[in-house]
Each structure stands twice: as structure tokens, then as C-alpha cells.
Design a protein around this motif. Structure first.
Motif: not given
Length: 203
Positions: A125-142
Motif C-alpha cells: 500500500t502507500d504506507k509500505s516500504i517501496s522497492k525504490a527506497r529499499i534499493e536506495q538503502w542498500c546503495k547507501n550501505i554499499e
């Protein structure tokens, strides 16, 4: 074949109620089990990783994270961890780096992790964590150099989706972490299941 058996420890981290224990049971027993408990427990699976006999012990918090009482015994000797969040729960996503900080506090060395988003059987839903946000989080960690590559899996314990795949990836990282300080190194990972699950318990 190398007959020496290696013991690998994989621990489970993440907020309460994100589905970590259901994930644990699904991997160990191949089915969805709803379970609540207040003890730390573990099970082991016998694997063959490129001709090397490995016993992978998977540890689960079973709710202890609610009491902030995991401590050194839980983290000690870990070779990898699964970092879990509910893809429909913002707080659990925001807590990921807190759990990563705990590994820095309780572990003597940096250990690799697998990122797991749970409850993928529930429509976003709109309140769920989007795949784009998750991908960005992973990139930040890397980009921070914390880990070379974040391996991310969206899982469903109810549908048994990506459970084995995520734990196999954790086994490979755990084996690589164990192996990197061996002289000579043992092998490059590839996994074969040898035996049934062996339960354990830690009070």
C-alpha cells in the motif's frame, strides 16, 4: 572430501513482530508455523559447501529483542546475520541500522549480513516500504563500505517464498567469512543439504 566439519553460526536480527520466527521455522521445517516464545533457540542444518562438511546453526531471538537482552552470548561467534524488516512497517525499516550498530558493539569483528523483507504475500500500500527506497538503502550501505554488496530478498513464510534462497545466501557469506582467515582457504561456496534439522536450545 575434507572430513573436518565446520560450525557456522547465523543469527537473526530485527524488530519484534516482523516475522523472524516464522521465517526460521519455515527454513528449518519447510512450513509456516505461528509461534511466540521468550527464549533464544537455535537449530542446525548439515550442509555440503564445495566438498566441505558444514553444520550451519541458525539462531533466533524468539521475542527476546523486546527486552533488549540479546547480549554477547547471542552475538558471540556469529559468521553472518539475517537483518529482517516488515515491508509494511516503517518503524522496522528505520530500525535496521540500529541492529547493525548492535553487531558492532557485541561482535569482535565486522560480519556480513543478508537483508530480508518479510510478508511479501501482503499487497503493498502507500504506507509500505517501496522497492525504490529499499534499493536506495542498500546503495547507501554499499557506498559507506560497510559491505561490498547487500543481498536482498523479499520473503513470505506463508507462501514459502525466497526462504531457502535467503538462507543459502547467508550460508555462503558465513562460509566465506569463516574461510577468509583460513590458511590455506578451503573452497568457493556451493550448497548441498546433507541431513535433517537438529534442534538446540539456549536459555
Amino acid at each position: 572430501m575434507n572430513e573436518q566439519k565446520i560450525m557456522l553460526k547465523v543469527i537473526t536480527l530485527g524488530d519484534s513482530n516482523v516475522g523472524k520466527t516464522s521465517l526460521f521455522y519455515n527454513y528449518m521445517y519447510g512450513k509456516f508455523i505461528y509461534h511466540r516464545s521468550c527464549s533464544i533457540d537455535f537449530c542446525s542444518k548439515e550442509l555440503m559447501i564445495e566438498n566441505q562438511h558444514v553444520s550451519m546453526m541458525v539462531w533466533d531471538t524468539f521475542g527476546q529483542e523486546r527486552f533488549h537482552s540479546l547480549g554477547y552470548a547471542y552475538y558471540r561467534g556469529a559468521h553472518c546475520y539475517t537483518l529482517c524488516f516488515d515491508i509494511h512497517n516503517e518503524k522496522s525499516f528505520d530500525s535496521l541500522e540500529k541492529w547493525m550498530d548492535d553487531t558492532k558493539t557485541y561482535c569482535f569483528e565486522s560480519i556480513p549480513f543478508i537483508l530480508i523483507g518479510t510478508k511479501s504475500d501482503i499487497p503493498r500500500t502507500d504506507k509500505s516500504i517501496s522497492k525504490a527506497r529499499i534499493e536506495q538503502w542498500c546503495k547507501n550501505i554499499e557506498d559507506q563500505g560497510i559491505i561490498d554488496k547487500v543481498h536482498y530478498f523479499e520473503t513470505s513464510s506463508k507462501l514459502s517464498k525466497n526462504i531457502t534462497e535467503s538462507y543459502n545466501a547467508a550460508a555462503k557469506l558465513a562460509f566465506k567469512h569463516y574461510n577468509k582467515n583460513q590458511n590455506p582457504p578451503i573452497t568457493t561456496p556451493a550448497i548441498v543439504l546433507l541431513e535433517e534439522v537438529k534442534p538446540g536450545h539456549c536459555c
